[in-house]
Motif scaffolding. Sequence first.
Motif, PDB file in Angstrom:
ATOM      1  N   VAL A  62      46.605  -0.663  13.142  1.00 17.38           N
ATOM      2  CA  VAL A  62      46.868   0.263  11.855  1.00 17.38           C
ATOM      3  C   VAL A  62      48.080   1.173  12.108  1.00 17.38           C
ATOM      4  N   ASP A  63      48.308   1.609  13.354  1.00 13.51           N
ATOM      5  CA  ASP A  63      49.893   2.256  13.467  1.00 13.51           C
ATOM      6  C   ASP A  63      50.802   1.412  13.508  1.00 13.51           C
ATOM      7  N   ALA A  64      50.594  -0.117  13.900  1.00 15.48           N
ATOM      8  CA  ALA A  64      51.972  -1.040  13.344  1.00 15.48           C
ATOM      9  C   ALA A  64      52.183  -1.121  11.982  1.00 15.48           C
ATOM     10  N   ARG A  65      50.944  -1.251  11.317  1.00 13.74           N
ATOM     11  CA  ARG A  65      51.216  -1.417   9.770  1.00 13.74           C
ATOM     12  C   ARG A  65      52.064  -0.210   9.237  1.00 13.74           C
ATOM     13  N   ARG A  66      51.570   0.954   9.684  1.00 16.71           N
ATOM     14  CA  ARG A  66      52.166   2.152   9.364  1.00 16.71           C
ATOM     15  C   ARG A  66      53.685   2.246   9.593  1.00 16.71           C
ATOM     16  N   TRP A  67      53.860   2.265  10.848  1.00 13.79           N
ATOM     17  CA  TRP A  67      55.309   2.059  11.445  1.00 13.79           C
ATOM     18  C   TRP A  67      56.239   1.070  10.559  1.00 13.79           C
ATOM     19  N   ARG A  68      55.552  -0.363  10.538  1.00 10.66           N
ATOM     20  CA  ARG A  68      56.343  -1.142   9.573  1.00 10.66           C
ATOM     21  C   ARG A  68      56.813  -0.670   8.195  1.00 10.66           C
ATOM     22  N   ALA A  69      55.834  -0.176   7.783  1.00 10.05           N
ATOM     23  CA  ALA A  69      55.849   0.376   6.324  1.00 10.05           C
ATOM     24  C   ALA A  69      56.996   1.474   6.322  1.00 10.05           C
ATOM     25  N   LEU A  70      56.881   2.404   7.266  1.00 12.42           N
ATOM     26  CA  LEU A  70      58.051   3.400   7.260  1.00 12.42           C
ATOM     27  C   LEU A  70      59.327   2.832   7.636  1.00 12.42           C
ATOM     28  N   MET A 129      37.688  -2.406  23.139  1.00  9.73           N
ATOM     29  CA  MET A 129      38.833  -2.992  23.107  1.00  9.73           C
ATOM     30  C   MET A 129      39.442  -3.512  21.781  1.00  9.73           C
ATOM     31  N   GLU A 130      38.263  -3.867  20.962  1.00  7.56           N
ATOM     32  CA  GLU A 130      38.543  -4.189  19.600  1.00  7.56           C
ATOM     33  C   GLU A 130      38.751  -3.134  18.773  1.00  7.56           C
ATOM     34  N   ARG A 131      38.258  -1.803  19.019  1.00  9.40           N
ATOM     35  CA  ARG A 131      38.571  -0.714  18.153  1.00  9.40           C
ATOM     36  C   ARG A 131      39.821  -0.247  18.554  1.00  9.40           C
ATOM     37  N   GLU A 132      40.296  -0.363  19.772  1.00  5.46           N
ATOM     38  CA  GLU A 132      41.732   0.010  20.356  1.00  5.46           C
ATOM     39  C   GLU A 132      42.730  -0.822  19.581  1.00  5.46           C
ATOM     40  N   ALA A 133      42.410  -2.282  19.647  1.00  2.00           N
ATOM     41  CA  ALA A 133      43.331  -3.017  18.944  1.00  2.00           C
ATOM     42  C   ALA A 133      43.523  -3.021  17.360  1.00  2.00           C
TER      43      ALA A 133
END
Length: 313
Positions: free
Chosen positions: A10-18, A1-5
């Motif tokens: 990471v995906d959220a940071r990338r999306w926010r950057a985009l 779960m920690e790895r999934e979180a």
Amino acid sequence: MEREAESLRVDARRWRALMAARCISVSIHRPVGQTHSVNAGWEALWRAPAEEFLQINYNMLEDPQLVDNGIMPHVERFFRGEEVAIPPISYDTDAVEELTGRAGGAVWVCSFGVPVRGVADGFEGVLFQFAVPEAAEIQHKYEALLEEQRGLQASLEARNRELEETVRLIAAQRDAIQAMSVPVIRVGDGVLCLPIVGMIDDVRAAALLERLLEAIAAQQAAQVLLDITGVPALDARAAAQLIKAASAARLLGASCTLVGVSPSLARTLVELDIDLGGLDTASTLAEGLTRALSGRRGAAQRSRAVAERAPAR
């Protein structure tokens, strides 16, 4: 779960950057064509506040400019859940000025549509758009080339008309020169003279025969003098053409005399063993003319004598 979180973070940071980037426009669309949200790059590209734009409930599937630009089929594929690369277009933001309250003018953009799978309603589309500033210059150059092509086409058509007129003028001059090359001259009552200068080829011989027969028929001539003083050489083919003309004249009731036979031409005719077919000859035009006029006077006197001897009725 920690790895999934962590992966989700990471995906959220990338999306926010985009979504925070101003160099690329990102817009998210619902299945029915409406725009759900846009990023800061969208505001920079279209020069309009996102909040005001989202309030107008813009529907991409109902945009007439996309129809006019011919890209609506690509947009429809995007909303059917396909990945789509939309060709570059020029979109005029002034057309939606009454909705946004901002005028931005025409913008060239290149768009890519990516569907998001696994959402609750079955589709969510992300549209990435890049400004293509050099496209306007390319369009201007293309239009300039089209205008230049139209100018060249008009110039070519004008040149073709000039060439056609030149060809017609040359043809008319050729016909005039050809007519002048075989003049038929009336030298006496019922007597015609056809002076021939230069070589006699097939084309000229045909024109000579046509002009001679027309003149005989028009003037009811009885004597024709074929003057070859200006003919430098006479071969068998040219002699045959003259004999042909004399035979045709006889069929119309006119007798022909070949005048201007020089010693060299006479020698050539003998060496080639050319039979003139009983065609009368005279060394000079004066001799031929005297003989023709004498023949005409004699014929007239005989006609008067016959008329006088005829019993009165």
